[in-house]
Design a protein around this motif. Structure first.
Motif, mmCIF file in Angstrom:
data_model
loop_
_atom_site.group_PDB
_atom_site.id
_atom_site.type_symbol
_atom_site.label_atom_id
_atom_site.label_comp_id
_atom_site.label_asym_id
_atom_site.label_seq_id
_atom_site.Cartn_x
_atom_site.Cartn_y
_atom_site.Cartn_z
ATOM 1 N N HIS A 165 38.565 31.537 35.576
ATOM 2 C CA HIS A 165 39.861 31.751 35.124
ATOM 3 C C HIS A 165 40.348 32.717 34.239
ATOM 4 O O HIS A 165 41.357 33.608 34.041
ATOM 5 C CB HIS A 165 40.700 30.353 34.860
ATOM 6 N N ARG A 196 39.690 36.102 35.681
ATOM 7 C CA ARG A 196 40.687 36.734 36.299
ATOM 8 C C ARG A 196 42.025 36.681 35.931
ATOM 9 O O ARG A 196 42.920 37.716 35.825
ATOM 10 C CB ARG A 196 40.514 35.491 37.677
ATOM 11 N N ASP A 197 42.524 35.651 34.955
ATOM 12 C CA ASP A 197 43.803 35.393 34.612
ATOM 13 C C ASP A 197 44.003 35.779 33.151
ATOM 14 O O ASP A 197 45.196 36.167 32.675
ATOM 15 C CB ASP A 197 44.338 33.803 34.817
ATOM 16 N N THR A 237 40.139 40.841 38.602
ATOM 17 C CA THR A 237 40.314 39.891 39.924
ATOM 18 C C THR A 237 39.369 40.157 40.905
ATOM 19 O O THR A 237 39.501 39.415 41.871
ATOM 20 C CB THR A 237 41.901 40.134 40.293
ATOM 21 N N GLY A 249 35.418 45.264 44.261
ATOM 22 C CA GLY A 249 36.185 44.167 43.641
ATOM 23 C C GLY A 249 37.738 44.569 43.252
ATOM 24 O O GLY A 249 37.971 44.044 42.252
ATOM 25 N N ASP A 284 45.344 38.196 43.498
ATOM 26 C CA ASP A 284 45.025 39.205 42.666
ATOM 27 C C ASP A 284 46.262 39.901 42.169
ATOM 28 O O ASP A 284 46.333 40.797 41.459
ATOM 29 C CB ASP A 284 44.050 40.297 43.267
ATOM 30 N N LYS A 289 49.521 40.162 40.205
ATOM 31 C CA LYS A 289 50.170 39.536 39.137
ATOM 32 C C LYS A 289 51.326 40.282 38.813
ATOM 33 O O LYS A 289 51.454 41.314 38.521
ATOM 34 C CB LYS A 289 49.233 39.659 37.998
#
Ligand code: FES
Ligand code: FES
Lengths: 184, 772
Positions: free
Chosen positions: A54, A57-58, A63, B23, B30, B32
């Motif tokens: 997390h 990614r966050d 990602t 990626g 993915d 956001k």
């Protein structure tokens, strides 16, 4: 495992990571960490239960590392931590404090694909591409340990990663292809 | 039209791959958007219970929580989860997006928590207090059909959702004439599709524009737009569904689930983007399952092996509710009960029953693997009964190539086929006779070796609209832009099948241009004309066919302009390798030059619309029927029951191939999934309706070391149904492989008197068979 305040964490079925804590836990329970991701140093202020995946990614916003199970089975979240493949859903971000993380985004250098990426492309080692970043990172880890693996060794070396699309044959071919390129 | 095949038929590396191997592609999670709120769904832990009360107070107090919704909040505001099958006798229970007074399966959505981050939302979901009163559970399909069973949906007074009869021919006469009748009970276990990317939805609402955007991991963006707009009472043209990168579908994303409309509705309440990403446990509980049939097959046969008739009486355990295609899937089984054989009379009675489980629906093959498995398993049973070689029995009953189009007693017309060709090729690759000799020697030495053959045919390229619940055509638009770059808008929605590459190959060749100049756009309802989507091995065979037709239109239009500009007679021009030639003085124009002239529009023929764009909606006249032979060789360890696949040979015929690399990938992946059904996978619910296989550690998706190396070859029998002659290949591997593996294992166990074992064939089961 018991955390401050006698609170029992709720862990997932495999027992390897914390799914949720009792919400009465103190809000100020946050930890500062610092780690390198693909060569860039990052600082973060996070809850101790926060998972590395997390964070990547966050918080950092990379990602390419995917989540397929959050129970350390599928391998979609595989990254290199200090050069070794780990499932980043099974690592707390605090455990990576001070570490060096390489994600799929960190493999290509100066616009040049890594031989393992080339190989997956060349050998049609992916279809939907969701397992692919984890698979490529795991394969990179495998070649570090075993630079010239047999088919058998490749298949066993990737047993922590599930691909539902390819039936694995083209993945195995890709790893062999990359190994040949990399030793040559 | 004729063209130079520079790309078509070549193993072209995929154009999708560079972003995926780095990626930097974008799957739903993915994407956001600023201020996105996260949704966690609380699901029922009971298979059947009354909800007496729900207390969400504590959950609402968790820091970061913005809202908690339950069934009462959405009642009358969000429509029910849709079922696309219309049948006068079909019982359709109302499936609300959140449970109302009762829950009907483990995983039934009960409440939705919205919070600033997913940790907070999960914490809060744990604090929702639901007072459940457990009710009698019906977890077994066969028991559910009994008159004394508790009834799940009281309003119907029965658990039987539909009785479906299929087949033609005089079945009683066939059985009366039989020398032998072979009967076998078969279980097609439930399976979980397990795309490695679970489902996910991101919803964003603009109140000023009254516009809802939904990003969804789906195979059917347009159908979803229609359904979600109906569920929300939104005008369809104000809903935009975007399908970004999709991490596998296998049928489980050929659906409209509760979560899509629910997230849309929440976004409309809160005026903030909201995201829900399915967890793996939720994926097992609340994403559709496949298969789930238990039935008895009877085959009437002459002593010389001539097949006379086949009867199938089956219970389909469809779960608590209908998802989009739930009740239609078992009917597909009824279309393919003739396999690749001449069987004059066929009859199926399928009873679809409700149970307290997740719905079944389309999983790779969708109803046809069940047909192929039972036909191919029975062929081996019959061969054994008649003491015939299973290959000879198959051969004897094949329709010959000149008998196509071939109408079966299931009422479908096989387009084309040459079953003998693939069979003999596979037998040669396997060296079948030698294998049988080896088997004799192995048996004499006390080893347990088996050889399994399956000759399959499947129904693909779904399909003629008359036979489909929501249209079976497909669309394509091709635009030659002013600079000569080509944009393709396709109604299919690939999620791993590589159509961005295959379609660029087709257009590259047809227009005589660099395929890298072709951009294939899909999965955005605001950009692409209406389409049906990707499923049922239709992407190339229907979507590609639409593209061929659209490209022909564009060339035709360009030719008219080229003739005008060249001062030539249209009939004297030909389009060769990207150029219009044949004009006086050897003048010529490239397609790019024509495109520019079509846009600048300085000099156009009379009645010529500016621009160089064409759209085609392709309606297939029939399904296609890919076929092939799979051969599997196994050896089982007598002491442990451990099984090894010694060889796996697949000779498939999907008609013309556009990209053999992609075809091989599809076959590999298909075999892996079919083989997984044979050896490993099974969704298990206990008698209380608890899901025992609720995580990847309990549900055995095979890993690399558990699967063999596949030996592939092919034959090519083009289909007359579409201009590409391509039949589709997405499901072939899955359909052909399960019976090949099962037949090999049961052949291995023949010396122990074993005639049949239900799947999955795990070591323990095999060990028991050898030690009983
Ligand atoms: S997401 Fe980490 S192993 Fe599956
Ligand atoms: S490529 Fe789809 S899961 Fe591996």
């Amino acid at each position: 495992m018991r955390l401050a305040g006698g609170v029992l964490p709720k862990v997932c079925m495999c027992g390897t990571h914390i799914l949720s804590l009792h919400p009465q836990r103190k809000e100020e329970q946050r930890v500062k960490i610092s780690l390198s991701i693909n060569g860039t140093q990052h600082e973060a202020d996070i809850e101790p239960r926060f998972l590395l995946v997390h964070l990547i990614r966050d918080v950092i916003g990379l990602t390419g590392t995917h989540i397929g199970c959050e129970t350390s089975i599928c391998g979609a979240c595989t990254v290199l931590l200090d050069g070794k493949p780990v499932k980043s859903c099974a690592v707390l971000a605090v455990q990576a404090n001070g570490g060096q993380v390489t994600t799929i985004e960190g493999l290509a250098k100066d616009g040049q694909l890594h031989p393992m990426q080339e190989a997956f492309w060349e050998c049609h080692g992916l279809q939907c591409g969701y397992c692919t970043p984890g698979m490529i990172m795991a394969a990179c880890g495998l070649l570090k340990e075993t630079p010239n693996p047999s088919e058998e060794e490749i298949r066993h070396g990737l047993e922590g990663n599930i691909c539902r699309c390819t039936g694995y044959q083209h993945i195995v071919d890709a790893v062999k292809y990359a190994a040949d390129k990399m030793v040559a | 039209m004729s063209f130079l095949a520079k790309y078509i038929g070549q193993k072209v590396k995929r154009t999708e791959d560079p972003r995926l191997i780095q990626g930097i592609g974008h799957y739903v999670d993915d994407i956001k958007l600023a201020d996105t709120l996260h949704v966690v769904i609380l699901r029922s832990p009971y298979a059947h219970a009354r909800i007496n009360a729900i207390n969400t107070d504590a959950a609402k107090r968790v820091p970061g929580v913005v809202a908690v919704y339950t069934g009462a909040d959405v009642a009358g505001k969000v429509g029910n989860v849709p079922c696309a099958m219309a049948h006068p006798e079909l019982k359709v229970p109302a499936f609300g997006v959140l449970a109302q007074t009762k829950v009907f399966f483990v995983g039934h959505p009960v409440a939705a928590v919205v919070a600033q981050n997913k940790y907070q939302a999960r914490d809060a979901a744990d604090l929702i207090d639901v007072d459940y009163e457990p009710l009698d559970v019906v977890s077994d399909g066969e028991k559910a059909a009994q008159p004394d069973s508790p009834v799940i949906h009281e309003e119907f007074g029965t658990n039987i959702a539909l009785v479906h009869n299929a087949g033609v021919g005089d079945i009683d006469a066939a059985f009366a004439q039989a020398d032998k009748i072979v009967t076998q009970r078969l279980v097609h276990q439930r399976l979980a599709p397990i795309s490695i990317e679970p489902r996910g939805v991101l919803a964003q609402y603009f109140p000023g524009e009254h516009q809802l955007n939904l990003w969804s991991s789906t195979q059917i963006p347009h159908l979803m737009r229609t359904q979600v707009s109906l569920m929300l009472g939104m005008p369809e043209n104000r809903v935009r569904v975007v399908t970004p990168e999709v991490g596998g579908g296998f049928g489980c994303k050929l659906n409209v689930y509760a979560e899509e409309a629910l997230l849309g509705w929440i976004a409309m309440q809160l005026h903030k983007p909201v995201k829900w990403i399915e967890g793996r446990r939720e994926n097992f509980q609340a994403t559709i399952h496949g298969r789930g049939q238990t039935g008895t097959v009877q085959v009437a046969v002459k002593n010389d092996g001539t097949l006379l008739g086949l009867k199938y009486d089956v219970i389909a355990d469809i779960g608590a509710y209908h998802q989009l295609l739930t009740p239609a899937i078992p009917t597909l089984t009824g279309l393919m009960l003739s396999g690749c054989y001449k069987i004059p009379a066929i009859s199926m009675k399928c009873t679809e029953v409700f149970t307290n489980k997740m719905s079944t629906d389309a999983y790779r093959g969708a109803g046809r693997p069940e047909a192929t498995y039972l036909v191919e398993r029975l062929m081996d049973c019959v061969a054994r009964e008649l003491n015939m070689d299973p290959v000879e029995l198959r051969r004897k009953n094949f329709p010959q190539p000149d008998e196509f189009p071939f109408t079966t007693a299931c009422g479908v017309i096989y387009d084309s086929g040459d079953y003998e060709k693939a069979l003999s090729k596979a037998l040669t690759i396997a060296d079948y006779q030698k294998l049988r000799d080896e088997q004799k020697a192995a048996r004499a030495a006390g080893r347990v070796m088996g050889i399994g053959v399956s000759t399959y045919v499947e129904i693909c390229a779904m399909g003629p609209s008359a036979a489909m619940p929501a249209g079976g055509w497909e669309s394509a638009t091709i635009r030659v832009e002013p600079t000569g770059k080509v944009t393709v808008l396709t109604g299919v929605s690939p999620h791993g099948q590589g159509e961005e590459t295959a379609f660029a190959q087709i257009v590259g060749d047809m227009l005589g241009i660099d395929m890298n100049d072709v951009l294939v756009v899909h999965g955005d309802t605001a950009v692409v004309q209406y389409g049906i989507g990707t499923f049922g091995s239709r992407g190339l065979a229907v979507g590609g066919a639409a593209l061929v037709c659209a490209t022909e239109k564009v060339v035709k239009k360009a030719k008219k302009l080229a003739a005008h500009l060249l001062g030539a007679d249209e009939a004297s021009l030909t389009f060769e390798d990207g150029k219009f030639v044949g004009a006086p003085d050897d003048k010529s124009l490239t397609i790019q030059e024509v495109a520019l002239a079509a846009h600048t529009a300085a000099s156009l023929p009379e009645d010529f619309e500016p621009g160089l764009t064409a759209t085609h909606f392709f309606e297939p006249k029939n399904f296609t029927f890919p076929s092939g032979t799979h051969i599997c060789v196994v050896e089982i360890d007598r002491e442990t029951g451990e099984l090894e696949i010694k060889r796996y040979i697949a000779v498939d015929d999907c008609g013309n191939q556009i990209n053999p690399l992609i075809v091989a990938g599809q076959v590999h992946g298909g075999i892996a999934q079919g083989l997984a059904q044979a050896l490993f996978e099974e969704v298990v619910y206990d008698e209380n309706g608890q899901l025992l296989t609720g995580e990847l550690m309990d549900y055995a998706v095979p890993k690399a070391h558990q699967l063999p190396r596949y030996e592939l070859d092919h034959t090519v029998t083009p289909t007359p149904v579409n201009p590409l002659g391509a039949k589709g290949v997405g499901e072939a591997g899955t359909i052909g492989s399960t019976p090949a593996v099962a037949n090999a294992v049961i052949d291995a166990l023949a010396p122990f008197g074993v005639k049949h074992v239900d799947l999955p064939l795990r070591p323990e089961k095999l060990w028991r068979m050898m030690h009983n």
